[in-house]
Design an enzyme around this catalytic site. Sequence first.
Site, mmCIF file in Angstrom:
data_model
loop_
_atom_site.group_PDB
_atom_site.id
_atom_site.type_symbol
_atom_site.label_atom_id
_atom_site.label_comp_id
_atom_site.label_asym_id
_atom_site.label_seq_id
_atom_site.Cartn_x
_atom_site.Cartn_y
_atom_site.Cartn_z
ATOM 1 N N CYS A 67 -9.505 9.039 14.075
ATOM 2 C CA CYS A 67 -10.948 9.174 14.095
ATOM 3 C C CYS A 67 -11.382 9.891 12.832
ATOM 4 O O CYS A 67 -10.553 10.331 12.049
ATOM 5 C CB CYS A 67 -11.400 10.000 15.289
ATOM 6 S SG CYS A 67 -10.856 9.339 16.887
ATOM 7 N N GLY B 286 -13.224 4.872 12.198
ATOM 8 C CA GLY B 286 -13.500 4.592 13.597
ATOM 9 C C GLY B 286 -14.838 3.927 13.767
ATOM 10 O O GLY B 286 -15.856 4.466 13.336
ATOM 11 N N ASN C 251 -9.558 14.569 16.099
ATOM 12 C CA ASN C 251 -8.910 13.402 15.508
ATOM 13 C C ASN C 251 -7.418 13.538 15.756
ATOM 14 O O ASN C 251 -6.817 14.516 15.335
ATOM 15 C CB ASN C 251 -9.199 13.345 13.999
ATOM 16 C CG ASN C 251 -8.326 12.345 13.269
ATOM 17 O OD1 ASN C 251 -7.874 11.363 13.868
ATOM 18 N ND2 ASN C 251 -8.084 12.574 12.003
ATOM 19 N N GLY C 252 -6.837 12.572 16.450
ATOM 20 C CA GLY C 252 -5.395 12.634 16.703
ATOM 21 C C GLY C 252 -5.090 12.329 18.147
ATOM 22 O O GLY C 252 -5.907 11.736 18.859
ATOM 23 N N TYR D 213 -2.707 2.788 4.817
ATOM 24 C CA TYR D 213 -3.769 1.976 5.365
ATOM 25 C C TYR D 213 -5.073 2.715 5.641
ATOM 26 O O TYR D 213 -6.147 2.210 5.373
ATOM 27 C CB TYR D 213 -3.296 1.324 6.667
ATOM 28 C CG TYR D 213 -4.404 0.593 7.402
ATOM 29 C CD1 TYR D 213 -4.808 -0.662 6.971
ATOM 30 C CD2 TYR D 213 -5.060 1.170 8.474
ATOM 31 C CE1 TYR D 213 -5.839 -1.327 7.602
ATOM 32 C CE2 TYR D 213 -6.098 0.511 9.115
ATOM 33 C CZ TYR D 213 -6.481 -0.735 8.678
ATOM 34 O OH TYR D 213 -7.494 -1.385 9.294
ATOM 35 N N ASP E 231 0.072 -7.543 1.684
ATOM 36 C CA ASP E 231 -0.742 -6.827 2.677
ATOM 37 C C ASP E 231 -0.260 -5.380 2.759
ATOM 38 O O ASP E 231 0.849 -5.071 2.333
ATOM 39 C CB ASP E 231 -0.632 -7.506 4.053
ATOM 40 C CG ASP E 231 -1.876 -7.251 4.907
ATOM 41 O OD1 ASP E 231 -2.688 -6.371 4.539
ATOM 42 O OD2 ASP E 231 -2.032 -7.928 5.939
ATOM 43 N N ASP E 232 -1.089 -4.502 3.336
ATOM 44 C CA ASP E 232 -0.685 -3.096 3.423
ATOM 45 C C ASP E 232 0.458 -2.902 4.404
ATOM 46 O O ASP E 232 1.349 -2.096 4.187
ATOM 47 C CB ASP E 232 -1.885 -2.214 3.779
ATOM 48 C CG ASP E 232 -2.638 -2.724 4.984
ATOM 49 O OD1 ASP E 232 -2.200 -2.486 6.111
ATOM 50 O OD2 ASP E 232 -3.682 -3.383 4.788
HETATM 51 C C1 LIG Z 1 -8.213 10.617 22.472
HETATM 52 C C2 LIG Z 1 -7.345 9.694 23.203
HETATM 53 O O1 LIG Z 1 -7.718 8.608 23.439
HETATM 54 N N1 LIG Z 1 -6.155 10.105 23.550
HETATM 55 C C3 LIG Z 1 -5.130 9.308 24.175
HETATM 56 C C4 LIG Z 1 -3.788 9.900 23.835
HETATM 57 O O2 LIG Z 1 -2.769 9.269 24.515
HETATM 58 C C5 LIG Z 1 -2.881 9.258 25.911
HETATM 59 C C6 LIG Z 1 -1.674 8.621 26.487
HETATM 60 O O3 LIG Z 1 -0.785 9.598 26.874
HETATM 61 C C7 LIG Z 1 -4.146 8.537 26.320
HETATM 62 O O4 LIG Z 1 -4.277 8.531 27.719
HETATM 63 C C8 LIG Z 1 -5.326 9.210 25.664
HETATM 64 O O5 LIG Z 1 -6.482 8.499 25.961
#
Ligand SMILES: CC(=O)N[C@H]1CO[C@H](CO)[C@@H](O)[C@@H]1O
Length: 560
Positions: free
Chosen positions: A2, A31, A105-106, A263, A377-378
Amino acid sequence: MCGIIGLVCSDPSVNCASELFDGSLFLQHRGQDAAGMVTCGRGGRFYQCKGNGMARDVFTEQRMVGLVGNMGIAHLRYPTAGSSATSEAQPFYVNSPFGITLSHNGNLTNGEELKKYMDEVVHRHINTDSDSELLLNLFAAELATYDKSRVNNSDIFKALAGVFQKIRGGYACVAMLAGYGIIGFRDPHGIRPLLIGERLKNDGSKDYMLASESVVLKAHGFQVYRDILPGEAVIIPKATMQPEFKQVHPMKSYTPDIFEYVYFARPDSVLDGISVYRSRLDMGVKLAENVRSAFKADGKDVLKEVDVVIPVPDTSRHSALECAVSLSIPYREGFMKNRYVGRTFIMPDQKQRQSSVRRKLNAMASEFYGKSVLLVDDSIVRGTTSKEIVNMAREAGAKKVYFASCAPVIRHNHVYGIDLADETALVGFGRDENEIAKEIGADRVFYQTLEDLKACCKLDEQIKTNELELALTPVVSRDETINSQLLSYKLPPKIDGFEVGVFTGKYVTGDESEYLVAAEKARALNAQLKSGKLVRGMESLDLVDVKAAVEISMFNSGDY
Ligand SMILES: CC(=O)N[C@H]1CO[C@H](CO)[C@@H](O)[C@@H]1O
Ligand SMILES: *[C@@H]1O[C@H](CO)[C@@H](O)[C@H](O)[C@H]1NC(C)=O
C-alpha cells in the site's frame, strides 16, 4: 502493498488535506483498490473520507472541503491476501484511548496469534480480516495501560516497543493521536519503505511529512529527507513541531524487500539510498549479459538470433532499453498501452487478469512481423499475462518469441503484503525454465540470477559524489553536509541485504508456514465471498455500493 502518507504543517490555520490528496496521486501505483484520509482539526476532532477506488475518485473537491486541520494521514490500499472483499478502507480509527487513527503498509505474519491475544487478553473486538485493525488495536491496548488522561512521547515510544515485541512481519505505519501529533514506524527488518521529510518555511518554521516513497517528499518541496530505520519510530507532536526519533526495537537486519526495485516503486524514487531507476537500468545490463552468454553456450550469436528488443510496458521499459543498448540490438515499443486501463497485476481476480491484457495492450504488426523478438518484462508471476503477451506477439507475426525477466524465477509466496498468488498458482512453482517457456508459449525464457539482481540494487554513490547532481537533487537521504534535525542525530547505516523470500522461500522474519496456511484460507474465503456464496454480516452490508456512498466524515457537522 500500500501507500501511506502522514503530514503535519507548522501553520495551524493550514488545511493539509489538499496536500495529502496531491501526495496520494504520487502513490497511486502502490494501491488502486481503495483510498482514505483522516485529518485532525481544532479540538482534536478527526475528519475522514474513505472509499473504494482511485484517489481522484474518492477524494473529490466537495468531500475535501470538510477535511479540516493542519495534520493528517492518508492511505492507498492494494488488495492483500483475503483483504479486498472483506475489509474496510484505511485509515482505521479507534476511539479509546485518546482517539487514534492508523494507516499500514505491509502484512503481519502472526495475525492468528494476535487475534487470540485481542480476544483473550485485552478483550478488544476485531471486526475485519485486516491485520491493520489488529495492529491499531494492539497499539491502543498498549497505550491504555498507562491509564493517563494525557500521554507524552516517552509513553508512546514505550507503547510502540510493546507492540513491536508482539508483532511479526513487514510493516510501515503512520498513525495520528487526536490533538497530539503524527507517529511513524517501520518493522525491525525494514522490509516496507518509509521516509520522513522536512520543509523549511519562510518564517523559519518547519513542516514534516512521512511517506512510502521519496518522490512524494520531493514533489512537495521537502528539502531534506531520510529513511526511517528498521525498528525506529518518530513522533512529531503538533504542539512543539520537534520530531523525536527512537529506536523502539533493536534493528534485526536492514533488508528492504527487493520487489520494490523490481516492480513496485516509482522509478523516480530513492528508497533506502538506492535509486529505483538506476537499479532498473542495471537490471537491463545484467540481463543482456545473461542472454548473450545463454545463446553463446548453445553455440549461437545473440545478434543473429534476436532482431529486436521489445518491452512489456510499463515497468520494464527502462530495463529493456538498457538491455537493447547493451546487446546492440534495436529497441522498439511494439506494444502500445491504453493508459486509461488500470494495471492488471493489481486486479485480484484471475479471470479479470486474463481478459484485461488485451484491453490494455495492443501489438503493432509492423514491429513484430517476420522478426525474432526478445520481450522484456519486470517479472513473471502466474504466467497468464506473459502467455497472453507471447500469443499477441505471435499473432502480430513474430517468427520467434524469447521472453526475458528482470527478476529471477518466482517460486514462493510473498508474505509481506504483495499478494502475488498462492505458491501453486505461480508459473515457476515446480517448473524449470524449459517448462516455464513451454507453459507461456515462448521459444525460450531468460531469467536474471538472484546474485545479479542484488548487485543491481546498490547504493547510489554517484548522486552523493557528483556535485552537479547533488545540486539538482535537493535531498539525498544519506548526505552528511545538510544541517537538519532529521540527519544530525545519527547517520542511517547502509542496508545489509534484501528480503528475497519470493525467490528462495527463506524469509527474513523466519519460518512463515503458519502464515501461509492462514493466507491460503483467507484467499479461499475471499473467493467464496466474491461468488456470493457466503455473506459476512456487517462487513458485506458496509460494502454495498461503497463507491456511491462514500463515508465522508465521522463528524458531519460543518461548524468547526
Ligand atoms: C492488510 C491485510 O490485508 N492483511 C492480510 C495479511 O494476511 C492475512 C492472512 O494471514 C490476511 O487475512 C490479511 O487480510
Ligand atoms: C512522561 O510520562 C512519564 C509517566 O508516564 C514520566 O515518567 C515521564 O517523566 C514523562 N516524560 C516527560 C518528558 O515529561
